[in-house]
Design a protein around this motif. Structure first.
Motif, PDB file in Angstrom:
ATOM      1  N   ALA A 263     139.153 -30.773  49.259  1.00  0.00           N
ATOM      2  CA  ALA A 263     138.868 -32.138  48.781  1.00  0.00           C
ATOM      3  C   ALA A 263     138.524 -32.125  47.297  1.00  0.00           C
ATOM      4  O   ALA A 263     138.948 -33.015  46.554  1.00  0.00           O
ATOM      5  N   GLU A 264     137.779 -31.106  46.858  1.00  0.00           N
ATOM      6  CA  GLU A 264     137.428 -30.997  45.441  1.00  0.00           C
ATOM      7  C   GLU A 264     138.684 -30.864  44.579  1.00  0.00           C
ATOM      8  O   GLU A 264     138.808 -31.514  43.537  1.00  0.00           O
TER       9      GLU A 264
ATOM     10  N   ALA B 252     129.788 -30.982  44.335  1.00  0.00           N
ATOM     11  CA  ALA B 252     129.134 -30.062  43.395  1.00  0.00           C
ATOM     12  C   ALA B 252     127.674 -29.852  43.779  1.00  0.00           C
ATOM     13  O   ALA B 252     127.157 -28.733  43.706  1.00  0.00           O
ATOM     14  N   PHE B 253     126.996 -30.909  44.208  1.00  0.00           N
ATOM     15  CA  PHE B 253     125.594 -30.795  44.608  1.00  0.00           C
ATOM     16  C   PHE B 253     125.453 -29.922  45.851  1.00  0.00           C
ATOM     17  O   PHE B 253     124.529 -29.106  45.946  1.00  0.00           O
ATOM     18  N   SER B 254     126.383 -30.055  46.794  1.00  0.00           N
ATOM     19  CA  SER B 254     126.314 -29.228  48.008  1.00  0.00           C
ATOM     20  C   SER B 254     126.610 -27.759  47.706  1.00  0.00           C
ATOM     21  O   SER B 254     126.184 -26.877  48.444  1.00  0.00           O
TER      22      SER B 254
ATOM     23  N   ARG C 187     125.595 -26.792  42.285  1.00  0.00           N
ATOM     24  CA  ARG C 187     125.923 -26.948  40.856  1.00  0.00           C
ATOM     25  C   ARG C 187     125.315 -28.271  40.405  1.00  0.00           C
ATOM     26  O   ARG C 187     125.995 -29.287  40.257  1.00  0.00           O
ATOM     27  N   LYS C 188     124.011 -28.235  40.185  1.00  0.00           N
ATOM     28  CA  LYS C 188     123.236 -29.453  39.977  1.00  0.00           C
ATOM     29  C   LYS C 188     123.589 -30.156  38.660  1.00  0.00           C
ATOM     30  O   LYS C 188     123.700 -31.384  38.622  1.00  0.00           O
ATOM     31  N   GLN C 189     123.763 -29.422  37.585  1.00  0.00           N
ATOM     32  CA  GLN C 189     124.061 -30.052  36.295  1.00  0.00           C
ATOM     33  C   GLN C 189     125.407 -30.769  36.324  1.00  0.00           C
ATOM     34  O   GLN C 189     125.539 -31.891  35.831  1.00  0.00           O
TER      35      GLN C 189
ATOM     36  N   LYS D 106     121.032 -39.885  44.044  1.00  0.00           N
ATOM     37  CA  LYS D 106     119.962 -39.553  43.100  1.00  0.00           C
ATOM     38  C   LYS D 106     118.686 -39.158  43.841  1.00  0.00           C
ATOM     39  O   LYS D 106     117.987 -38.216  43.445  1.00  0.00           O
ATOM     40  N   GLN D 107     118.367 -39.877  44.926  1.00  0.00           N
ATOM     41  CA  GLN D 107     117.174 -39.545  45.703  1.00  0.00           C
ATOM     42  C   GLN D 107     117.292 -38.177  46.342  1.00  0.00           C
ATOM     43  O   GLN D 107     116.328 -37.405  46.372  1.00  0.00           O
ATOM     44  N   GLN D 108     118.478 -37.852  46.834  1.00  0.00           N
ATOM     45  CA  GLN D 108     118.678 -36.529  47.428  1.00  0.00           C
ATOM     46  C   GLN D 108     118.544 -35.433  46.384  1.00  0.00           C
ATOM     47  O   GLN D 108     117.998 -34.363  46.659  1.00  0.00           O
ATOM     48  N   MET D 109     119.018 -35.694  45.155  1.00  0.00           N
ATOM     49  CA  MET D 109     118.887 -34.701  44.087  1.00  0.00           C
ATOM     50  C   MET D 109     117.429 -34.510  43.702  1.00  0.00           C
ATOM     51  O   MET D 109     117.008 -33.389  43.423  1.00  0.00           O
TER      52      MET D 109
END
Length: 192
Positions: free
Chosen positions: A103-104, A132-134, A137-139, A165-168
């Motif tokens: 998918a990415e 990316a978050f999963s 790769r937070k940035q 945003k809340q999950q991050m």
């Protein structure tokens, strides 16, 4: 599947015949043929199989949408560049349920080819941010999320962006440990 240029050739032939009808004095027939040619011009820019796949996705029929998209055998010959982007976008949406790596790739290719609607581009970037978050790769996820927020001018994705945003934030808060010491060294110190 027709080559995209065949649609333009058909439209040109129909317009030519419409002009012939005008010169012969058949104005009504000429207007009808001009209107008929606009259908082929429309289908040049908006592929009929992708439109049918969108209608299937609205009904949450992923299998039906996949069948319509699979009928496009050679996307480079059959689709203009933006429609190739939408083909990858739709494939990314369907594959994101099962395979995040694939998918990415689809979403990145869709963004590189281009999508004509800002909210579709925002949705693709939001999905990429989630992937990316999963993958921790937070940035990259924060950058994609801010880009999606800028593209979402009508606030159609506001709830999903807010939830992401809340999950991050939850993931970035360090976990505090209360109670028992966790390391073996601290356990030995407390016994003395």
């Amino acid at each position: 599947m027709f080559n995209k240029n065949i649609k333009l050739v058909l439209a040109a032939l129909i317009i030519g015949y419409a002009i012939y009808q005008f010169t012969e004095g058949y104005i009504g027939n000429g207007i009808m043929y001009i209107l008929l040619s606009t259908i082929f011009i429309f289908l040049y820019f908006k592929n009929e199989l992708i439109l049918l796949a969108f209608f299937r996705l609205r009904k949450q029929d992923f299998d039906g949408a996949k069948k319509w998209l699979d009928k496009i055998k050679n996307p480079q010959a059959a689709l203009v560049k933006k429609q190739q982007g939408y083909l990858n976008y739709l494939n990314g949406i369907m594959v994101s349920q099962t395979n995040m790596n694939e998918a990415e790739k689809y979403f990145k290719k869709a963004i590189s080819l281009g999508l004509s609607m800002d909210h579709d581009l925002a949705m693709a970037k939001l999905n990429l941010a989630g992937i990316a978050f999963s993958k921790r790769r937070k940035q990259e996820a924060q950058k994609l999320l801010s880009e999606a927020e800028k593209l979402d001018k009508r606030d159609m994705l506001a709830d999903q962006i807010k939830m992401m945003k809340q999950q991050m934030k939850k993931a970035s808060i360090p976990k505090q440990h209360y109670g028992q010491p966790t390391s073996a060294r601290q356990n030995r110190r407390s016994r003395r």
